[in-house]
Design an enzyme around this catalytic site. Structure first.
Site, mmCIF file in Angstrom:
data_model
loop_
_atom_site.group_PDB
_atom_site.id
_atom_site.type_symbol
_atom_site.label_atom_id
_atom_site.label_comp_id
_atom_site.label_asym_id
_atom_site.label_seq_id
_atom_site.Cartn_x
_atom_site.Cartn_y
_atom_site.Cartn_z
ATOM 1 N N GLU A 108 1.033 -0.941 -0.053
ATOM 2 C CA GLU A 108 0.057 -0.378 0.171
ATOM 3 C C GLU A 108 0.833 1.318 0.058
ATOM 4 O O GLU A 108 1.682 1.626 1.305
ATOM 5 C CB GLU A 108 -0.791 -0.262 0.976
ATOM 6 C CG GLU A 108 -1.514 1.639 1.454
ATOM 7 C CD GLU A 108 -2.340 1.371 3.145
ATOM 8 O OE1 GLU A 108 -2.895 0.059 3.866
ATOM 9 O OE2 GLU A 108 -2.449 1.952 3.260
ATOM 10 N N ARG A 115 1.198 10.178 1.114
ATOM 11 C CA ARG A 115 1.212 10.686 2.259
ATOM 12 C C ARG A 115 2.922 11.438 1.464
ATOM 13 O O ARG A 115 3.469 12.733 2.333
ATOM 14 C CB ARG A 115 2.510 10.415 3.443
ATOM 15 C CG ARG A 115 1.326 9.731 3.750
ATOM 16 C CD ARG A 115 1.986 9.098 5.548
ATOM 17 N NE ARG A 115 1.048 8.221 5.921
ATOM 18 C CZ ARG A 115 0.652 7.845 6.842
ATOM 19 N NH1 ARG A 115 1.749 8.144 7.807
ATOM 20 N NH2 ARG A 115 -0.508 7.457 7.502
ATOM 21 N N LYS A 133 -10.909 -0.252 7.407
ATOM 22 C CA LYS A 133 -9.572 -0.077 8.055
ATOM 23 C C LYS A 133 -9.659 0.075 9.395
ATOM 24 O O LYS A 133 -10.759 1.370 9.635
ATOM 25 C CB LYS A 133 -8.863 0.832 7.009
ATOM 26 C CG LYS A 133 -7.465 0.798 7.961
ATOM 27 C CD LYS A 133 -6.473 1.932 7.134
ATOM 28 C CE LYS A 133 -5.400 2.321 7.512
ATOM 29 N NZ LYS A 133 -3.912 3.059 6.942
HETATM 30 C C1 3PG Z 1 -1.482 4.056 7.890
HETATM 31 O O1 3PG Z 1 -1.062 4.996 7.201
HETATM 32 O O2 3PG Z 1 -2.178 3.132 7.784
HETATM 33 C C2 3PG Z 1 -0.089 4.163 9.382
HETATM 34 O O3 3PG Z 1 -0.475 5.155 9.682
HETATM 35 C C3 3PG Z 1 0.067 3.235 9.736
HETATM 36 O O4 3PG Z 1 0.340 3.250 10.646
HETATM 37 P P1 3PG Z 1 1.733 2.636 11.226
HETATM 38 O O5 3PG Z 1 2.803 3.423 10.359
HETATM 39 O O6 3PG Z 1 2.319 2.693 12.955
HETATM 40 O O7 3PG Z 1 1.980 1.108 11.091
#
Ligand code: 3PG
Length: 216
Positions: A40, A44, A128
């Site tokens: 995925e 960001r 989710k």
């Molecule tokens: C996401 O974007 O799904 C989460 O921020 C992932 O979370 P993590 O970095 O704590 O695994």
């Protein structure tokens, strides 16, 4: 097997934040080598769209999707680049409607009963659970599952190799998501062998846990 079934079967969705798109294919290779042919790629960073394009082109057998999709425009960009599923941290009916119209699998975020109800209204049954640990972790998931039979969750946010198994044991958990096996630092440093190692470790945990489940 459709895309959702493949994600469920794999059990772990690596959540990637990538700064250099041209590292995408190498990263995808490292994940596949570790036994986890899915990723995925989160919106960001500005590199997300191009990374998805490069991965889809170089590793067509890997299931690449887009995460942190916050708008229909981003969903469109992602799908045009080759994303085969869309993940959002929250529930945006516009994003869900667009994906359903385009027949693109979508996993919106839900952390409250109200959000689960909104998803049910769109006939979605795989959500989710985000941010998993901060939103109450396993007790919250169990409380939600008690009233929403049939809903499966992808807990994400705060999942690591140390709590992965505890989540995988739960019957309402479809798969888990997390960035722990694909740290941005390792991607930037080009340390793909370590990403493969972390992936192998996660895949082994999924296999062991699921085998135990079958033996019961
Ligand atoms: C996401 O974007 O799904 C989460 O921020 C992932 O979370 P993590 O970095 O704590 O695994």
């Amino acid at each position: 097997m459709d895309i959702m079934d493949r994600l469920g079967h794999l059990g772990v969705i690596p959540v990637v934040k990538i700064d250099q798109a041209d590292r995408g294919p190498r990263l995808a290779e490292a994940l596949s080598k570790g036994g986890l042919p899915c990723a995925e790629i989160t919106f960001r960073t500005d590199a997300a769209e191009e990374a998805i394009r490069l991965i889809a082109k170089s590793q067509p057998e890997l299931v690449v999707g887009a995460g942190t999709v916050l708008s229909v425009a981003q969903a469109q960009k992602a799908v045009n680049a080759g994303a085969r599923f869309i993940v959002s941290p929250g529930f945006d009916p516009k994003v869900v409607d667009w994906c359903q119209l385009q027949k693109v699998p979508v996993i919106p975020g839900a952390a409250t009963a109200t959000e689960v109800l909104m998803a049910l209204d769109k006939n979605l049954t795989i959500l989710k659970f985000f941010p998993a640990e901060a939103a109450g972790g396993i007790p919250m998931l169990e409380a939600l599952a008690a009233v929403f039979a049939g809903i499966k969750f992808v807990p994400t946010g705060g999942i690591t190799a140390s709590n992965l198994v505890a989540y995988l044991k739960l019957p309402m958990v479809f798969a888990v998501g997390g960035s722990w096996l694909v740290p941005s630092k390792l991607i930037s440093a080009g340390n793909f062998d370590e990403i493969t190692r972390l992936t192998v470790e996660a895949v082994a945990m999924v296999r062991t846990e699921r085998l135990k489940g079958k033996e019961k």
